[in-house]
Design an enzyme around this catalytic site. Structure first.
Site, PDB file in Angstrom:
ATOM      1  N   ASP A  14      71.364  36.760  53.545  1.00 22.89           N
ATOM      2  CA  ASP A  14      70.170  36.376  54.022  1.00 22.89           C
ATOM      3  C   ASP A  14      69.486  35.780  53.040  1.00 22.89           C
ATOM      4  O   ASP A  14      69.759  35.463  51.799  1.00 22.89           O
ATOM      5  CB  ASP A  14      69.414  37.685  54.300  1.00 22.89           C
ATOM      6  CG  ASP A  14      68.102  37.509  55.079  1.00 22.89           C
ATOM      7  OD1 ASP A  14      67.928  36.896  56.058  1.00 22.89           O
ATOM      8  OD2 ASP A  14      67.022  38.316  54.656  1.00 22.89           O
ATOM      9  N   SER A  15      68.167  35.090  53.332  1.00 24.51           N
ATOM     10  CA  SER A  15      67.443  34.316  52.635  1.00 24.51           C
ATOM     11  C   SER A  15      66.770  35.205  51.330  1.00 24.51           C
ATOM     12  O   SER A  15      66.279  34.916  50.360  1.00 24.51           O
ATOM     13  CB  SER A  15      66.278  33.800  53.168  1.00 24.51           C
ATOM     14  OG  SER A  15      65.363  34.755  53.978  1.00 24.51           O
ATOM     15  N   TYR A  46      63.947  30.618  54.777  1.00 23.67           N
ATOM     16  CA  TYR A  46      64.814  29.719  55.405  1.00 23.67           C
ATOM     17  C   TYR A  46      64.029  29.141  56.587  1.00 23.67           C
ATOM     18  O   TYR A  46      64.623  27.983  57.039  1.00 23.67           O
ATOM     19  CB  TYR A  46      66.090  30.322  56.098  1.00 23.67           C
ATOM     20  CG  TYR A  46      67.240  30.562  54.962  1.00 23.67           C
ATOM     21  CD1 TYR A  46      67.118  29.984  53.677  1.00 23.67           C
ATOM     22  CD2 TYR A  46      68.505  31.087  55.462  1.00 23.67           C
ATOM     23  CE1 TYR A  46      68.136  30.178  52.590  1.00 23.67           C
ATOM     24  CE2 TYR A  46      69.639  31.125  54.492  1.00 23.67           C
ATOM     25  CZ  TYR A  46      69.445  30.607  53.169  1.00 23.67           C
ATOM     26  OH  TYR A  46      70.538  30.772  52.299  1.00 23.67           O
ATOM     27  N   GLY A  47      63.257  29.853  57.326  1.00 28.04           N
ATOM     28  CA  GLY A  47      62.705  29.684  58.526  1.00 28.04           C
ATOM     29  C   GLY A  47      62.030  28.192  58.695  1.00 28.04           C
ATOM     30  O   GLY A  47      61.856  27.636  59.646  1.00 28.04           O
ATOM     31  N   CYS A  77      70.799  36.978  58.745  1.00 29.65           N
ATOM     32  CA  CYS A  77      69.773  36.321  59.100  1.00 29.65           C
ATOM     33  C   CYS A  77      69.692  35.634  60.657  1.00 29.65           C
ATOM     34  O   CYS A  77      70.692  34.605  60.631  1.00 29.65           O
ATOM     35  CB  CYS A  77      69.636  35.299  57.886  1.00 29.65           C
ATOM     36  SG  CYS A  77      68.250  34.202  57.965  1.00 29.65           S
ATOM     37  N   ASN A  78      68.788  35.610  61.128  1.00 29.70           N
ATOM     38  CA  ASN A  78      68.665  34.890  62.352  1.00 29.70           C
ATOM     39  C   ASN A  78      68.517  33.307  62.289  1.00 29.70           C
ATOM     40  O   ASN A  78      69.176  32.685  62.900  1.00 29.70           O
ATOM     41  CB  ASN A  78      67.362  35.536  63.304  1.00 29.70           C
ATOM     42  CG  ASN A  78      67.274  36.730  63.794  1.00 29.70           C
ATOM     43  OD1 ASN A  78      68.021  36.827  65.062  1.00 29.70           O
ATOM     44  ND2 ASN A  78      67.258  37.896  63.215  1.00 29.70           N
ATOM     45  N   CYS A 189      64.096  38.685  63.542  1.00 28.06           N
ATOM     46  CA  CYS A 189      64.007  38.060  62.059  1.00 28.06           C
ATOM     47  C   CYS A 189      64.342  39.261  61.271  1.00 28.06           C
ATOM     48  O   CYS A 189      63.718  40.354  61.755  1.00 28.06           O
ATOM     49  CB  CYS A 189      62.730  37.316  61.626  1.00 28.06           C
ATOM     50  SG  CYS A 189      62.611  37.216  59.730  1.00 28.06           S
ATOM     51  N   THR A 190      65.236  39.274  60.536  1.00 22.41           N
ATOM     52  CA  THR A 190      65.942  40.637  60.000  1.00 22.41           C
ATOM     53  C   THR A 190      64.719  41.175  59.027  1.00 22.41           C
ATOM     54  O   THR A 190      64.880  42.273  58.605  1.00 22.41           O
ATOM     55  CB  THR A 190      67.167  40.266  59.271  1.00 22.41           C
ATOM     56  OG1 THR A 190      67.125  39.058  58.280  1.00 22.41           O
ATOM     57  CG2 THR A 190      68.348  40.184  60.250  1.00 22.41           C
ATOM     58  N   HIS A 191      63.831  40.295  58.606  1.00 22.71           N
ATOM     59  CA  HIS A 191      62.578  41.045  57.974  1.00 22.71           C
ATOM     60  C   HIS A 191      61.680  41.841  58.585  1.00 22.71           C
ATOM     61  O   HIS A 191      61.025  42.717  58.012  1.00 22.71           O
ATOM     62  CB  HIS A 191      61.668  39.837  57.297  1.00 22.71           C
ATOM     63  CG  HIS A 191      62.293  39.067  56.142  1.00 22.71           C
ATOM     64  ND1 HIS A 191      63.466  38.262  55.953  1.00 22.71           N
ATOM     65  CD2 HIS A 191      62.163  39.095  54.796  1.00 22.71           C
ATOM     66  CE1 HIS A 191      63.560  37.789  54.796  1.00 22.71           C
ATOM     67  NE2 HIS A 191      62.908  38.184  54.057  1.00 22.71           N
TER      68      HIS A 191
HETATM   69  N1  DGL Z   1      65.406  37.046  57.694  1.00 22.66           N
HETATM   70  C1  DGL Z   1      65.515  35.783  57.912  1.00 22.66           C
HETATM   71  C2  DGL Z   1      65.596  35.576  59.434  1.00 22.66           C
HETATM   72  O1  DGL Z   1      66.384  36.577  60.034  1.00 22.66           O
HETATM   73  C3  DGL Z   1      64.987  34.634  57.382  1.00 22.66           C
HETATM   74  C4  DGL Z   1      63.447  34.642  57.157  1.00 22.66           C
HETATM   75  C5  DGL Z   1      63.058  33.430  56.462  1.00 22.66           C
HETATM   76  O2  DGL Z   1      63.733  33.290  55.101  1.00 22.66           O
HETATM   77  O3  DGL Z   1      62.241  32.597  56.752  1.00 22.66           O
HETATM   78  O4  DGL Z   1      65.562  34.597  60.262  1.00 22.66           O
END
Ligand code: DGL
Length: 271
Positions: A14-15, A46-47, A77-78, A189-191
């Site tokens: 993931d990021s 990453y988004g 990570c999505n 989003c996994t966050h």
């Molecule tokens: N956790 C990530 C996701 O599921 C990335 C969030 C990010 O880095 O912007 O998209």
């Protein structure tokens, strides 16, 4: 013939801390697996990045996880699943199984949300890719997907955890008219599972909040079982965490989820 065996580790990336929500669910279901996690904290978030940039990061991380002998690579990570899954799968070929965090949720929606109005929040990359909508429209079972990019949320979760800054952001994002009238809301989003309670409270627990962590972990387990690749003989499973940049947030969350059993190492993948 498969080039991998049950005793090899599972690689997850993931990021940043987002994928830890999935890794945690996975370790509960598959306690004897060795885990190698890569948090690309140097490139978080990453988004906001271009598809090409996320693809380049993902390939390099997949390469590292292959070097570490992983039998399965989970893109936790999505944003990376949306931008780079096909490419990573092609790159990895028959050397390991590659899974994403999107398809298990599509299967859940297919099986339980027929004719429902399903909301989705995620990064700009995930929402603009339209990947969920495209896959759901193919099911042709009356699910209507409505989505809204909540771009600053992942960075705010990394920076502040679950404090009042998150309340203000949720107020701003979730009042958006595109999210009116939902039966359920996917945390794409996994966050976001870190702030699941706040999101559920925002809707006064009146809509269902879909936290994909469990669903994804179950899908990984099912895939390994089907291929006879579950590690059941490991008496001292290891959990190794690499980060491309050391952050307090990563260290704190990795310890919170996995306790003292972890090793955390700065891996200068981009130097
Ligand atoms: N956790 C990530 C996701 O599921 C990335 C969030 C990010 O880095 O912007 O998209």
């Amino acid at each position: 013939m498969k080039a991998y065996t049950f005793d090899q580790p599972i690689g997850i990336f993931d990021s940043g801390i987002g994928g830890l929500t999935v890794a945690h669910a996975l370790v509960k279901l598959l306690p004897q697996e060795n885990i190698i996690y890569f948090g690309d904290t140097a490139h978080m978030p990453y988004g906001d990045k271009s598809t090409a940039a996320i693809q380049a990061y993902s390939i390099k991380i997949a390469h590292l996880l292959l070097q570490q002998n992983c039998k399965l690579i989970l893109i936790a990570c999505n944003s990376a699943s949306a931008a780079a899954f096909d490419l990573v799968k092609e790159y990895v070929g028959s050397k390991a199984i590659v899974m994403n965090v999107i398809d298990p949720v599509i299967h859940l929606l297919r099986d339980h949300y027929k004719n429902k109005q399903v909301g989705l929040i995620g990064t700009r990359q995930t929402v603009n890719s339209n990947v969920y909508k495209k896959k759901i429209d193919k099911l042709n079972n009356g699910i209507n997907v409505i989505s809204h990019a909540t771009n600053l949320l992942a960075s705010a979760i990394e920076e502040f955890g679950n404090n009042k800054v998150i309340d203000s952001l949720l107020e701003e994002y979730l009042t958006h008219p595109s999210l009116n009238n939902m039966d359920a809301l996917v945390l794409a989003c996994t966050h976001y599972p870190y702030i699941k309670d706040k999101i559920a409270n925002y809707y006064a627990n009146k809509i269902e909040i879909i936290d994909p962590s469990q669903t994804v972990a179950k899908a990984v387990k099912a895939h390994l079982e089907q291929d006879n690749l579950v590690n059941q003989l490991n008496e001292s499973p290891t959990k190794h965490f690499y980060v491309s940049d050391y952050t307090d947030s990563f260290a704190a969350n990795a310890k919170k989820f996995f306790g003292a059993e972890i090793t955390l190492e700065h891996y200068p993948l981009w130097d």
